[in-house]
Design a protein around this motif. Structure first.
Motif, PDB file in Angstrom:
ATOM      1  N   ALA A 182       0.837  -1.204   0.000  1.00 31.79           N
ATOM      2  CA  ALA A 182       0.000   0.000   0.000  1.00 31.79           C
ATOM      3  C   ALA A 182       0.875   1.257   0.000  1.00 31.79           C
ATOM      4  CB  ALA A 182      -0.912   0.004   1.232  1.00 31.79           C
ATOM      5  N   ASN A 183       0.335   2.327  -0.574  1.00 33.43           N
ATOM      6  CA  ASN A 183       1.016   3.628  -0.664  1.00 33.43           C
ATOM      7  C   ASN A 183       2.312   3.574  -1.462  1.00 33.43           C
ATOM      8  OD1 ASN A 183      -0.981   4.999   0.798  1.00 33.43           O
ATOM      9  ND2 ASN A 183      -0.075   4.323   2.717  1.00 33.43           N
ATOM     10  N   THR A 184       2.326   2.724  -2.468  1.00 33.42           N
ATOM     11  CA  THR A 184       3.449   2.708  -3.412  1.00 33.42           C
ATOM     12  C   THR A 184       2.906   3.055  -4.793  1.00 33.42           C
ATOM     13  OG1 THR A 184       3.201   0.331  -3.809  1.00 33.42           O
ATOM     14  CG2 THR A 184       4.794   1.010  -2.118  1.00 33.42           C
ATOM     15  N   VAL A 185       3.791   3.531  -5.639  1.00 37.78           N
ATOM     16  CA  VAL A 185       3.409   3.940  -6.993  1.00 37.78           C
ATOM     17  C   VAL A 185       3.079   2.700  -7.823  1.00 37.78           C
ATOM     18  CG1 VAL A 185       4.244   5.046  -9.112  1.00 37.78           C
ATOM     19  CG2 VAL A 185       4.816   6.026  -6.878  1.00 37.78           C
ATOM     20  N   VAL A 186       1.898   2.738  -8.467  1.00 41.09           N
ATOM     21  CA  VAL A 186       1.495   1.657  -9.375  1.00 41.09           C
ATOM     22  C   VAL A 186       1.860   2.045 -10.801  1.00 41.09           C
ATOM     23  CG1 VAL A 186      -0.471   0.369 -10.312  1.00 41.09           C
ATOM     24  CG2 VAL A 186      -0.376   0.911  -7.859  1.00 41.09           C
TER      25      VAL A 186
END
Length: 171
Positions: A142-146
Motif C-alpha cells: 500500500a502507498n506505493t506507486v502503481v
C-alpha cells in the motif's frame, strides 16, 4: 564634565591659550563637527551608491536569468524548424528526428538543472514529489506507486511539477 586625560600644558606647566580661550575651543569643536559631518555625508552617499548598484545588479540578474536556458533551447528550435521544412519526409525519418530533438531537449534541461521525476512502480509514494491521482487495488504494498501518468520535474532540488501517479490502495 571631567576627563581622565590631562590638559595639554605649555613648557611651564600652564594650560595653553587654546584651552583657556573659549572662542578658540568653540572654533576647534566647530571644525571637528564639520569634519565629522562631512565624513558622515560621504559614508551615507557611499551606502546609497552601493545600494543602487546592488539594485541594478539584481534587476539585471532577473532580466537575464533565463539567458543560459534560452541558449540551450535554440538548437531544439532549430531541429524542429528543420523538421517542418521537410514536409515530404518519410514517417521513419520524421520519427528519428523527433527522437533526436527529444534527446537535445532532455540534454538542455539537464544542463540547466531540470531533472525528471519518474518513479518506478513499487516506489514509496512521496507527497513532496508525487501527486496521487487515484488509489487502485494492486498486488504491491500500500502507498506505493502503481503507474506514472505524467512525469514530474525538479529544478535545483525544487519541485517544478510533481509526477502524476496512481497509488496502491491498502488491502
Amino acid at each position: 564634565m571631567t576627563t581622565d586625560t590631562p590638559l595639554p600644558e605649555d613648557a611651564a606647566g600652564e594650560p595653553t591659550a587654546a584651552e583657556t580661550n573659549p572662542e578658540i575651543k568653540i572654533a576647534e569643536l566647530e571644525n571637528r563637527l564639520a569634519e565629522m559631518s562631512d565624513a558622515y555625508l560621504r559614508a551615507k552617499a557611499e551606502v546609497e551608491n552601493v545600494r543602487r548598484r546592488a539594485d541594478e545588479d539584481i534587476a539585471k540578474a532577473r532580466k537575464f536569468a533565463v539567458e543560459a536556458f534560452a541558449e540551450a533551447m535554440l538548437p531544439v528550435m532549430d531541429s524542429m524548424e528543420a523538421a517542418i521544412a521537410t514536409p515530404g519526409a518519410a514517417v521513419e525519418t520524421v520519427l528519428e528526428g523527433v527522437h533526436a530533438t527529444r534527446r537535445q531537449l532532455a540534454s538542455a534541461l539537464e544542463r540547466n538543472k531540470v531533472v525528471e521525476i519518474n518513479p518506478a512502480a513499487g516506489t514509496k509514494f512521496d507527497p513532496n514529489q508525487h501527486q496521487a491521482i487515484s488509489m487502485v487495488p494492486a498486488e504491491q504494498e500500500a502507498n506505493t506507486v502503481v503507474a506514472v501518468l505524467q512525469k514530474g520535474f525538479l529544478i535545483a532540488d525544487r519541485v517544478l511539477r510533481p509526477a502524476l501517479v496512481t497509488v496502491a490502495a491498502p488491502r
